[in-house]
Design a protein around this motif. Structure first.
Motif, short mmCIF file in Angstrom:
data_model
loop_
_atom_site.label_atom_id
_atom_site.label_comp_id
_atom_site.label_asym_id
_atom_site.label_seq_id
_atom_site.Cartn_x
_atom_site.Cartn_y
_atom_site.Cartn_z
N THR A 163 0.83 -1.21 0.00
CA THR A 163 0.00 0.00 0.00
C THR A 163 0.86 1.25 0.00
OG1 THR A 163 -0.15 0.41 2.39
CG2 THR A 163 -1.65 -1.24 1.46
N ASP A 164 0.31 2.32 -0.53
CA ASP A 164 0.91 3.63 -0.31
C ASP A 164 0.22 4.25 0.90
OD1 ASP A 164 -1.54 4.58 -1.24
OD2 ASP A 164 -0.73 5.34 -3.14
N TYR A 165 0.29 5.56 1.08
CA TYR A 165 -0.32 6.24 2.23
C TYR A 165 -1.25 7.35 1.75
CZ TYR A 165 3.26 4.12 5.28
OH TYR A 165 4.08 3.24 5.96
N TRP A 166 -2.35 7.55 2.48
CA TRP A 166 -3.20 8.72 2.24
C TRP A 166 -2.43 9.98 2.61
CZ3 TRP A 166 -3.36 5.15 5.97
CH2 TRP A 166 -3.16 5.59 7.28
N ASN A 167 -1.59 9.85 3.64
CA ASN A 167 -0.70 10.94 4.05
C ASN A 167 0.38 10.34 4.94
OD1 ASN A 167 0.50 13.40 5.09
ND2 ASN A 167 -1.42 14.44 4.57
N VAL A 168 1.63 10.65 4.69
CA VAL A 168 2.70 10.09 5.52
C VAL A 168 2.82 10.82 6.85
CG1 VAL A 168 4.06 9.18 3.62
CG2 VAL A 168 4.40 11.56 4.33
N PHE A 169 2.13 11.99 6.98
CA PHE A 169 2.11 12.74 8.23
C PHE A 169 0.65 12.88 8.68
CE2 PHE A 169 5.95 14.82 6.07
CZ PHE A 169 6.82 13.86 6.57
N ARG A 170 0.38 13.84 9.52
CA ARG A 170 -0.99 14.03 10.00
C ARG A 170 -1.87 14.60 8.88
NH1 ARG A 170 -0.77 13.34 15.52
NH2 ARG A 170 1.32 13.64 16.41
N GLY A 213 -6.99 7.82 -2.71
CA GLY A 213 -8.37 7.97 -3.17
C GLY A 213 -9.41 7.73 -2.09
N PRO A 214 -9.35 6.59 -1.39
CA PRO A 214 -10.38 6.30 -0.38
C PRO A 214 -10.45 7.33 0.74
CG PRO A 214 -9.18 4.31 -0.95
CD PRO A 214 -8.46 5.44 -1.60
N PHE A 215 -9.34 8.02 1.04
CA PHE A 215 -9.32 8.95 2.16
C PHE A 215 -9.52 10.41 1.74
CE2 PHE A 215 -7.62 5.30 4.18
CZ PHE A 215 -7.62 5.49 5.55
N THR A 216 -9.50 10.69 0.45
CA THR A 216 -9.43 12.07 -0.03
C THR A 216 -10.63 12.92 0.36
OG1 THR A 216 -7.98 11.54 -1.88
CG2 THR A 216 -9.31 13.52 -2.08
N ALA A 217 -11.84 12.39 0.19
CA ALA A 217 -13.04 13.21 0.37
C ALA A 217 -13.13 13.82 1.77
CB ALA A 217 -14.28 12.37 0.08
N LYS A 221 -12.78 11.80 8.78
CA LYS A 221 -13.76 10.73 9.01
C LYS A 221 -13.10 9.37 9.19
CE LYS A 221 -17.56 8.45 6.52
NZ LYS A 221 -18.40 8.49 5.29
N TYR A 222 -11.92 9.22 8.58
CA TYR A 222 -11.26 7.92 8.59
C TYR A 222 -10.04 7.86 9.51
CZ TYR A 222 -14.15 7.29 4.45
OH TYR A 222 -15.22 7.21 3.60
N LEU A 223 -9.87 8.90 10.33
CA LEU A 223 -8.68 8.97 11.16
C LEU A 223 -9.02 8.98 12.64
CD1 LEU A 223 -6.64 11.63 9.15
CD2 LEU A 223 -6.29 9.15 9.18
N ALA A 224 -8.11 8.42 13.43
CA ALA A 224 -8.22 8.47 14.88
C ALA A 224 -8.01 9.90 15.36
CB ALA A 224 -7.18 7.52 15.51
N ALA A 225 -8.15 10.12 16.65
CA ALA A 225 -8.06 11.47 17.19
C ALA A 225 -6.70 12.12 16.95
CB ALA A 225 -8.36 11.45 18.69
N ASP A 226 -5.65 11.30 16.78
CA ASP A 226 -4.31 11.88 16.56
C ASP A 226 -4.11 12.39 15.14
OD1 ASP A 226 -4.04 9.53 15.09
OD2 ASP A 226 -2.40 8.73 16.32
N GLY A 227 -5.07 12.11 14.25
CA GLY A 227 -4.95 12.57 12.87
C GLY A 227 -3.90 11.84 12.07
N ASP A 228 -3.31 10.82 12.65
CA ASP A 228 -2.17 10.13 12.04
C ASP A 228 -2.47 8.69 11.67
OD1 ASP A 228 0.46 10.09 11.13
OD2 ASP A 228 1.26 9.44 13.05
N HIS A 229 -3.33 8.04 12.45
CA HIS A 229 -3.63 6.63 12.24
C HIS A 229 -5.10 6.44 11.86
CE1 HIS A 229 -0.07 6.57 14.93
NE2 HIS A 229 0.26 5.50 14.21
#
Length: 253
Positions: A163-170, A213-217, A221-229
């Motif tokens: 897999t790649d990443y939706w974002n490598v940071f927060r 793609g799946p995380f872009t919109a 909505k798809y992240l934990a409270a830390d914005g990272d995971h």
């Protein structure tokens, strides 16, 4: 005369057998069971989410959509780097054995390789060029990881999904709270990292599964409270992206 007729009948039988076409082997889908092993970082491990990680969810989808019995192993390690995964595959006999015994291998790695450069950037001592210098190493490590997986599998049919990443940071609201410059650099570095990861996967004929793609919109909505995971919804999105690829390497005749 009876002997002659018997010889003629025997000869005819031999000729029929000799010219009968060979049966054609039918293409059948493997019945398994299949074993899934996931290698990677805290995303794979399911950190910051009190939920079933995507490895388990992907195993469920594989079972449901193929009818093949499936077991899964999650070898994700929080903080793991690409050279760390490679070192483990080369030096840990237990991990090597588990991969050698796996029909499907999932790999999510590379984001932690950039943590040092991010800290330098935040301290004002680094620009995008610092991150660019990390990319050849990430690509080389991913290439070597997939190559090692192939070596351990010794030519057996294997689904290798990187897999790649939706974002490598927060990302999401957390990234927005850190300012425009942070959001800009995170997106630029993510694009560079994903290109390196996917190039490394492609060089060894592995599939690179897109998670941007799946995380872009709505990343929040798809992240934990830390914005990272990923949260539970995020892990479900990752599992679906993996399953959408299919199981071609295992089901092709």
């Amino acid at each position: 005369m009876a002997t002659f007729r018997l010889l003629v009948m025997l000869l005819a039988t031999l000729l029929v057998v000799d010219y009968m076409p060979a049966p054609v082997a039918s293409a059948t889908r493997p019945t398994g069971p299949w074993t899934i092993t996931a290698l990677g970082d805290s995303v794979t491990a399911g950190s910051a989410c009190d939920c079933r990680p995507f490895t388990d969810l992907y195993a469920d989808l594989t079972r449901e959509r193929t009818g093949v019995p499936v077991t899964s192993r999650n070898l994700g390690v929080p903080g793991q780097t690409s050279d760390g995964v490679l070192a483990t595959l080369n030096g840990d006999s237990e991990t090597a054995w588990q991969v050698a015994d796996s029909d499907i291998v999932l790999v999510t790695i590379g984001a932690n390789d950039l943590a040092g450069s991010l800290a330098d950037w935040q301290d004002g001592g680094c620009d995008l060029g610092c991150f660019r210098r990390e990319m050849p190493g990430i690509q080389a490590d991913v290439t070597a990881i997939v190559e090692r997986i192939r070596e351990l599998r010794a030519g057996q049919p294997t689904e290798v999904l990187v897999t790649d990443y939706w974002n490598v940071f927060r990302d999401g609201d957390q990234a927005a709270s850190l300012g425009t410059a942070y959001r800009t650099i995170s997106r630029q570095v993510t694009a560079l990292a994903n290109a390196a990861i996917c190039a490394g996967a492609a060089s060894e004929a592995a599939t690179c599964v897109d998670l941007v793609g799946p995380f872009t919109a709505d990343p929040t909505k798809y992240l934990a409270a830390d914005g990272d995971h990923p949260d539970a919804a995020g892990h479900a999105e990752i599992a679906e992206a993996l399953a959408t690829h299919g199981w071609h390497e295992l089901t092709s005749a």
